[in-house]
Design an enzyme around this catalytic site. Sequence first.
Site, PDB file in Angstrom:
ATOM      1  N   ASN A 174      25.505  16.780  10.331  1.00 35.67           N
ATOM      2  CA  ASN A 174      26.258  17.221   9.821  1.00 35.67           C
ATOM      3  C   ASN A 174      24.886  19.120   9.303  1.00 35.67           C
ATOM      4  O   ASN A 174      23.736  18.451   9.230  1.00 35.67           O
ATOM      5  CB  ASN A 174      27.007  16.630   8.342  1.00 35.67           C
ATOM      6  N   ASP A 287      20.975  26.482 -12.857  1.00 36.47           N
ATOM      7  CA  ASP A 287      21.718  26.539 -11.766  1.00 36.47           C
ATOM      8  C   ASP A 287      22.805  28.301 -11.534  1.00 36.47           C
ATOM      9  O   ASP A 287      22.961  28.806 -12.906  1.00 36.47           O
ATOM     10  CB  ASP A 287      22.792  25.337 -11.410  1.00 36.47           C
TER      11      ASP A 287
END
Length: 486
Positions: A174, A287
Amino acid sequence: MAPRGFPFEDLQSFLAALEAAGELRRVTVPADPTLEISEVVTRTVRAGGPALLFERPTRGDMPVAINLFGTEKRMAMALGVGSLDEVGDRIGALIKPELPVGWSGIREGIGKALQLKSLPPKKVKDAPCQEVVLTGDEVDLGRLPGLQVWPGDGGIFHNFGLTHTKHPETGKRNLGLYRLQQHSRNTLGMHWQIHKDSTAHHAVAERLGERLPVAVAIGCDPVVCYAASAPLPSDIDEYLFAGFLRGERVEMVDCKTVPLQVPAHAQVVLEGYLEPGERHPEGPFGDHTGFYTPVEPFPVLHIETMTMRKKPVYHSIITSQPPQEDHGLGKATERIFLPLLRMLIPDIVDYDMPAAGVFHNCVIVSIRKRYPKHAQKIMNAIWGAHLMSLTKLIVVVDEDCDVHDYHEVAFRAFGNVDYDRDLLVTQGPVDHLDHSSYQQFWGGKAGIDATRKLPAEGYTRGWPEAMVMSPEVVALVDKRWKEYGI
């Protein structure tokens, strides 16, 4: 038309192409990676400005490249196309219409497209990313000009590190893009959100009581950077996808101390492991939601080896309330995955994920409406489509509405809706970073049916005709009033 020199072998060749196209500005004055670079980049992004190369950061040993994907033009350059829709068109042309409908069809569709244009990674023995090898006490993350983006951040973060893991039992690789908080000279906090594949790999390793090997590559070529952010099904290899996008195999090299492979042309590679059961407070972090995410316990990466080029360039990104650089990455995903979404939900004409909705908060969809409550069927289908399940608000409009024209969409949503009948409210999973949900990971969702209403839906008044000027008058004014700029 693909940009000259595509596919880009590495970050340096992409920067050279951006500079040749007038899309890169070199910053030769000193700039502080703590807050100052962030403010400069944010102003540049919101002015529609160029990519930036800070040649003299006041912390770290290498230049900082940033805002590389901040516009659709630069994102298209990164992928070697004139328009982002070209990539989706390539995928759509390779997918057979008889593929099964459903999420299994999405997986099969991507898999078939990649098989038809299969370009698996190419292993090499020697790589630029290993020109310099540091081990043990030589490892020092202070050599990297990691950023503190916002005043309330918990410290220095590395925001474009491509994280490599393997499933401990199946060996399935991944590649993911996660923020990394610098805890010490040789440890990083791994912010793996609950819905991510690397989180599943780590959970298996912990169940087996084993360390999980990890490799983080910083400063990869632009296609690999995009592939790391793409919402692919877990059984689709990101490097096969990158090879498809590049039209050329990605060169990979074995890491020095962990059983993983990384892009041979990366700038910096961090090799290490996670101890089972170990957590450390991570955050706060400003964020892309525009708010600080709170401190939470996350795994700790212990770095044993650090490899790099002799003259590396550090790549990062700024996160904040939109607009910000991630708009380019999100818009690429929107256009590339349109044919796959259409395969799952054939009645979709087009869709748009507004940057102001940080892409997963709002989706605007146009459909060919054919039967009562068709819009509500589309809403539920979207909420069942992989990471689209995190969407909080879906606005459905008729096919004659341009989903990218927010004024027109707002006109339909404000005027075509009886909120007693046309509003669907439900509950489901939300993004790990969502701050508005009363419970973490799940919350309320809404769908707005802004389509024309049908008698079979209970609308018996007769939907009114929209006002449109006759084509003859439009043509007449085009001809007679052109000199007046009308």
